[in-house]
Design a protein around this motif. Structure first.
Motif, mmCIF file in Angstrom:
data_model
loop_
_atom_site.group_PDB
_atom_site.id
_atom_site.type_symbol
_atom_site.label_atom_id
_atom_site.label_comp_id
_atom_site.label_asym_id
_atom_site.label_seq_id
_atom_site.Cartn_x
_atom_site.Cartn_y
_atom_site.Cartn_z
ATOM 1 N N PRO A 13 0.801 -1.223 0.000
ATOM 2 C CA PRO A 13 0.000 0.000 0.000
ATOM 3 C C PRO A 13 0.843 1.286 0.000
ATOM 4 N N LYS A 14 2.121 1.176 0.335
ATOM 5 C CA LYS A 14 3.013 2.335 0.319
ATOM 6 C C LYS A 14 3.678 2.427 -1.055
ATOM 7 N N PRO A 15 3.520 3.549 -1.764
ATOM 8 C CA PRO A 15 4.149 3.695 -3.086
ATOM 9 C C PRO A 15 5.674 3.635 -3.004
ATOM 10 N N ARG A 16 6.274 3.061 -4.015
ATOM 11 C CA ARG A 16 7.733 2.983 -4.167
ATOM 12 C C ARG A 16 8.408 2.466 -2.903
ATOM 13 N N SER A 17 7.867 1.405 -2.382
ATOM 14 C CA SER A 17 8.287 0.792 -1.121
ATOM 15 C C SER A 17 9.533 -0.078 -1.286
ATOM 16 N N ARG A 18 9.983 -0.650 -0.184
ATOM 17 C CA ARG A 18 11.062 -1.652 -0.256
ATOM 18 C C ARG A 18 10.611 -2.854 -1.075
ATOM 19 N N THR A 19 9.332 -3.197 -0.989
ATOM 20 C CA THR A 19 8.801 -4.302 -1.794
ATOM 21 C C THR A 19 8.954 -3.981 -3.273
ATOM 22 N N TYR A 20 8.650 -2.777 -3.635
ATOM 23 C CA TYR A 20 8.803 -2.287 -5.007
ATOM 24 C C TYR A 20 10.271 -2.396 -5.443
ATOM 25 N N GLU A 21 11.157 -1.890 -4.601
ATOM 26 C CA GLU A 21 12.585 -1.942 -4.912
ATOM 27 C C GLU A 21 13.064 -3.379 -5.062
ATOM 28 N N SER A 22 12.639 -4.243 -4.172
ATOM 29 C CA SER A 22 13.039 -5.645 -4.220
ATOM 30 C C SER A 22 12.543 -6.317 -5.501
ATOM 31 N N ALA A 23 11.311 -6.038 -5.870
ATOM 32 C CA ALA A 23 10.749 -6.625 -7.093
ATOM 33 C C ALA A 23 11.519 -6.163 -8.326
ATOM 34 N N LEU A 24 11.928 -4.909 -8.340
ATOM 35 C CA LEU A 24 12.705 -4.416 -9.482
ATOM 36 C C LEU A 24 14.100 -5.021 -9.513
ATOM 37 N N ILE A 25 14.691 -5.234 -8.342
ATOM 38 C CA ILE A 25 15.994 -5.907 -8.296
ATOM 39 C C ILE A 25 15.868 -7.307 -8.902
ATOM 40 N N LEU A 26 14.823 -8.021 -8.514
ATOM 41 C CA LEU A 26 14.615 -9.364 -9.053
ATOM 42 C C LEU A 26 14.343 -9.306 -10.551
ATOM 43 N N ALA A 27 13.525 -8.365 -10.993
ATOM 44 C CA ALA A 27 13.239 -8.221 -12.425
ATOM 45 C C ALA A 27 14.509 -7.896 -13.205
ATOM 46 N N ASP A 28 15.388 -7.101 -12.624
ATOM 47 C CA ASP A 28 16.658 -6.790 -13.291
ATOM 48 C C ASP A 28 17.487 -8.049 -13.511
ATOM 49 N N ARG A 29 17.421 -8.976 -12.569
ATOM 50 C CA ARG A 29 18.132 -10.248 -12.720
ATOM 51 C C ARG A 29 17.578 -11.044 -13.905
ATOM 52 N N LEU A 30 16.326 -10.764 -14.277
ATOM 53 C CA LEU A 30 15.683 -11.446 -15.399
ATOM 54 C C LEU A 30 15.846 -10.678 -16.704
ATOM 55 N N GLY A 31 16.549 -9.570 -16.648
ATOM 56 C CA GLY A 31 16.756 -8.769 -17.849
ATOM 57 C C GLY A 31 15.979 -7.464 -17.845
ATOM 58 N N GLY A 32 15.273 -7.168 -16.782
ATOM 59 C CA GLY A 32 14.549 -5.900 -16.665
ATOM 60 C C GLY A 32 13.060 -6.051 -16.848
ATOM 61 N N ALA A 33 12.322 -5.166 -16.222
ATOM 62 C CA ALA A 33 10.855 -5.186 -16.297
ATOM 63 C C ALA A 33 10.376 -4.359 -17.484
ATOM 64 N N ASP A 34 9.402 -4.896 -18.188
ATOM 65 C CA ASP A 34 8.754 -4.173 -19.284
ATOM 66 C C ASP A 34 7.513 -3.443 -18.788
ATOM 67 N N LEU A 35 6.949 -3.909 -17.686
ATOM 68 C CA LEU A 35 5.761 -3.312 -17.096
ATOM 69 C C LEU A 35 5.903 -3.382 -15.589
ATOM 70 N N VAL A 36 5.675 -2.260 -14.908
ATOM 71 C CA VAL A 36 5.700 -2.227 -13.452
ATOM 72 C C VAL A 36 4.359 -1.668 -12.982
ATOM 73 N N VAL A 37 3.659 -2.466 -12.184
ATOM 74 C CA VAL A 37 2.367 -2.057 -11.642
ATOM 75 C C VAL A 37 2.532 -1.917 -10.134
ATOM 76 N N ASP A 38 2.595 -0.683 -9.680
ATOM 77 C CA ASP A 38 2.643 -0.409 -8.244
ATOM 78 C C ASP A 38 1.198 -0.174 -7.826
ATOM 79 N N LEU A 39 0.594 -1.176 -7.204
ATOM 80 C CA LEU A 39 -0.833 -1.125 -6.899
ATOM 81 C C LEU A 39 -1.208 0.032 -5.978
ATOM 82 N N ALA A 40 -0.257 0.581 -5.247
ATOM 83 C CA ALA A 40 -0.540 1.753 -4.423
ATOM 84 C C ALA A 40 -1.058 2.903 -5.290
ATOM 85 N N ASP A 41 -0.623 2.950 -6.532
ATOM 86 C CA ASP A 41 -1.075 3.992 -7.459
ATOM 87 C C ASP A 41 -2.508 3.777 -7.923
ATOM 88 N N HIS A 42 -3.052 2.594 -7.709
ATOM 89 C CA HIS A 42 -4.380 2.247 -8.236
ATOM 90 C C HIS A 42 -5.344 1.804 -7.145
#
Length: 172
Positions: free
Chosen positions: A12-41
Protein backbone atom coordinates in the motif's frame (compact mmCIF):
# COMPACT_ATOMS: atom_id res chain seq x y z
CA UNK A 1 3.01 -11.94 -25.33
CA UNK A 2 3.23 -8.19 -24.97
CA UNK A 3 5.62 -8.04 -22.01
CA UNK A 4 8.57 -10.23 -21.30
CA UNK A 5 8.64 -9.40 -17.59
CA UNK A 6 5.91 -7.68 -15.59
CA UNK A 7 6.12 -6.69 -11.95
CA UNK A 8 3.08 -6.37 -9.68
CA UNK A 9 3.69 -4.80 -6.26
CA UNK A 10 1.00 -5.13 -3.61
CA UNK A 11 2.42 -2.80 -0.97
CA UNK A 12 0.00 0.00 0.00
CA UNK A 13 3.01 2.33 0.32
CA UNK A 14 4.15 3.70 -3.09
CA UNK A 15 7.73 2.98 -4.17
CA UNK A 16 8.29 0.79 -1.12
CA UNK A 17 11.06 -1.65 -0.26
CA UNK A 18 8.80 -4.30 -1.79
CA UNK A 19 8.80 -2.29 -5.01
CA UNK A 20 12.59 -1.94 -4.91
CA UNK A 21 13.04 -5.64 -4.22
CA UNK A 22 10.75 -6.63 -7.09
CA UNK A 23 12.71 -4.42 -9.48
CA UNK A 24 15.99 -5.91 -8.30
CA UNK A 25 14.61 -9.36 -9.05
CA UNK A 26 13.24 -8.22 -12.43
CA UNK A 27 16.66 -6.79 -13.29
CA UNK A 28 18.13 -10.25 -12.72
CA UNK A 29 15.68 -11.45 -15.40
CA UNK A 30 16.76 -8.77 -17.85
CA UNK A 31 14.55 -5.90 -16.67
CA UNK A 32 10.86 -5.19 -16.30
CA UNK A 33 8.75 -4.17 -19.28
CA UNK A 34 5.76 -3.31 -17.10
CA UNK A 35 5.70 -2.23 -13.45
CA UNK A 36 2.37 -2.06 -11.64
CA UNK A 37 2.64 -0.41 -8.24
CA UNK A 38 -0.83 -1.12 -6.90
CA UNK A 39 -0.54 1.75 -4.42
CA UNK A 40 -1.08 3.99 -7.46
CA UNK A 41 -4.38 2.25 -8.24
CA UNK A 42 -5.79 1.54 -4.76
CA UNK A 43 -8.82 3.79 -5.26
CA UNK A 44 -9.75 1.97 -8.48
CA UNK A 45 -9.34 -1.67 -7.44
CA UNK A 46 -12.91 -2.15 -6.23
CA UNK A 47 -14.43 -0.30 -9.18
CA UNK A 48 -14.98 -3.20 -11.56
CA UNK A 49 -15.60 -0.72 -14.38
CA UNK A 50 -12.23 1.04 -13.92
CA UNK A 51 -10.67 0.84 -17.40
CA UNK A 52 -7.06 1.29 -16.29
CA UNK A 53 -7.21 -1.63 -13.86
CA UNK A 54 -8.80 -3.79 -16.57
CA UNK A 55 -5.96 -2.82 -18.93
CA UNK A 56 -3.36 -3.68 -16.30
CA UNK A 57 -4.93 -7.11 -15.74
CA UNK A 58 -4.77 -7.75 -19.49
CA UNK A 59 -1.17 -6.53 -19.72
CA UNK A 60 -0.03 -8.69 -16.80
CA UNK A 61 -1.87 -11.72 -18.23
CA UNK A 62 -0.08 -11.26 -21.54
CA UNK A 63 3.38 -11.31 -19.96
CA UNK A 64 5.80 -14.19 -20.18
CA UNK A 65 6.98 -13.80 -16.57
CA UNK A 66 5.41 -11.86 -13.72
CA UNK A 67 7.07 -11.05 -10.41
CA UNK A 68 4.26 -10.81 -7.84
CA UNK A 69 5.50 -9.02 -4.74
CA UNK A 70 3.95 -8.25 -1.39
CA UNK A 71 5.06 -7.35 2.09
CA UNK A 72 4.05 -9.89 4.70
CA UNK A 73 0.88 -8.73 6.47
CA UNK A 74 -0.51 -10.97 9.19
CA UNK A 75 1.57 -13.89 7.84
CA UNK A 76 0.26 -13.54 4.27
CA UNK A 77 0.05 -11.14 1.30
CA UNK A 78 -1.77 -7.81 1.39
CA UNK A 79 -5.44 -7.22 0.70
CA UNK A 80 -4.38 -4.75 -1.98
CA UNK A 81 -2.65 -7.53 -3.91
CA UNK A 82 -5.58 -9.90 -3.37
CA UNK A 83 -8.02 -7.28 -4.68
CA UNK A 84 -5.97 -6.98 -7.88
CA UNK A 85 -5.56 -10.71 -8.35
CA UNK A 86 -9.30 -11.19 -7.81
CA UNK A 87 -9.77 -9.29 -11.08
CA UNK A 88 -8.26 -12.18 -13.06
CA UNK A 89 -10.70 -14.77 -14.38
CA UNK A 90 -10.30 -18.50 -13.75
CA UNK A 91 -6.98 -19.54 -15.33
CA UNK A 92 -6.38 -15.85 -16.09
CA UNK A 93 -2.63 -16.31 -15.65
CA UNK A 94 -2.52 -19.45 -17.81
CA UNK A 95 0.68 -19.43 -19.87
CA UNK A 96 2.42 -17.02 -17.49
CA UNK A 97 5.37 -17.99 -15.31
CA UNK A 98 4.96 -16.36 -11.91
CA UNK A 99 7.59 -15.65 -9.29
CA UNK A 100 6.16 -15.05 -5.81
CA UNK A 101 8.20 -12.57 -3.78
CA UNK A 102 7.46 -11.49 -0.23
CA UNK A 103 9.26 -9.24 2.21
CA UNK A 104 9.08 -9.35 5.97
CA UNK A 105 10.74 -8.14 9.14
CA UNK A 106 11.51 -11.61 10.48
CA UNK A 107 12.37 -15.06 9.11
CA UNK A 108 9.43 -16.37 11.16
CA UNK A 109 7.13 -15.72 8.19
CA UNK A 110 9.43 -17.05 5.49
CA UNK A 111 6.96 -19.80 4.53
CA UNK A 112 4.22 -17.25 3.78
CA UNK A 113 5.42 -17.14 0.19
CA UNK A 114 4.97 -20.89 -0.26
CA UNK A 115 1.81 -21.32 1.79
CA UNK A 116 -0.05 -18.16 0.82
CA UNK A 117 1.03 -16.47 -2.38
CA UNK A 118 2.18 -19.46 -4.42
CA UNK A 119 -1.14 -21.38 -4.16
CA UNK A 120 -3.07 -18.27 -5.20
CA UNK A 121 -0.93 -17.88 -8.33
CA UNK A 122 -1.31 -21.56 -9.18
CA UNK A 123 -5.08 -21.26 -8.72
CA UNK A 124 -5.04 -18.49 -11.32
CA UNK A 125 -3.31 -20.82 -13.76
CA UNK A 126 0.24 -19.51 -13.52
CA UNK A 127 3.19 -21.82 -13.72
CA UNK A 128 5.32 -21.41 -10.59
CA UNK A 129 8.39 -23.55 -11.31
CA UNK A 130 10.61 -22.11 -8.57
CA UNK A 131 10.36 -21.71 -4.83
CA UNK A 132 9.09 -18.30 -3.89
CA UNK A 133 11.58 -15.77 -2.62
CA UNK A 134 11.27 -14.38 0.89
CA UNK A 135 13.46 -11.35 1.61
CA UNK A 136 14.08 -9.73 4.96
CA UNK A 137 13.25 -6.02 4.87
CA UNK A 138 16.67 -5.21 6.29
CA UNK A 139 18.38 -7.09 3.44
CA UNK A 140 16.22 -6.05 0.50
CA UNK A 141 18.92 -3.90 -1.10
CA UNK A 142 21.77 -6.41 -0.82
CA UNK A 143 22.59 -8.28 -4.04
CA UNK A 144 23.66 -11.39 -2.12
CA UNK A 145 20.10 -11.65 -0.80
CA UNK A 146 19.02 -12.71 -4.30
CA UNK A 147 22.12 -14.66 -5.37
CA UNK A 148 21.36 -18.10 -3.91
CA UNK A 149 17.71 -18.02 -4.99
CA UNK A 150 18.60 -16.91 -8.49
CA UNK A 151 21.39 -19.50 -8.85
CA UNK A 152 18.88 -22.34 -8.44
CA UNK A 153 15.83 -20.65 -9.97
CA UNK A 154 17.46 -19.45 -13.18
CA UNK A 155 17.57 -22.91 -14.72
CA UNK A 156 13.84 -23.40 -14.04
CA UNK A 157 12.68 -20.13 -15.58
CA UNK A 158 11.83 -19.69 -19.26
CA UNK A 159 14.41 -18.25 -21.61
CA UNK A 160 13.37 -14.70 -22.23
CA UNK A 161 13.66 -12.84 -25.52
CA UNK A 162 15.74 -9.66 -25.68
CA UNK A 163 14.42 -6.79 -23.56
CA UNK A 164 12.09 -4.21 -25.03
CA UNK A 165 13.65 -0.78 -25.63
CA UNK A 166 11.61 1.14 -23.02
CA UNK A 167 10.13 0.70 -19.55
CA UNK A 168 6.49 1.52 -18.84
CA UNK A 169 5.78 2.43 -15.24
CA UNK A 170 2.12 2.46 -14.30
CA UNK A 171 0.93 5.65 -12.67
CA UNK A 172 -2.32 6.93 -11.24
Amino acid sequence: MNNRVAVVVGNPKPRSRTYESALILADRLGGADLVVDLADHASELFDWAAPRVTELVEEVASSLVVVVASPTYKATYTGLLKAFLDRFPHQGLGGVTAIPLMLGASPVHSLATEHGLRPLLVELGASVPTRGLYVLDSEHDRPETYDAWFATAQQLLPTLPAPAPSLEVSSA
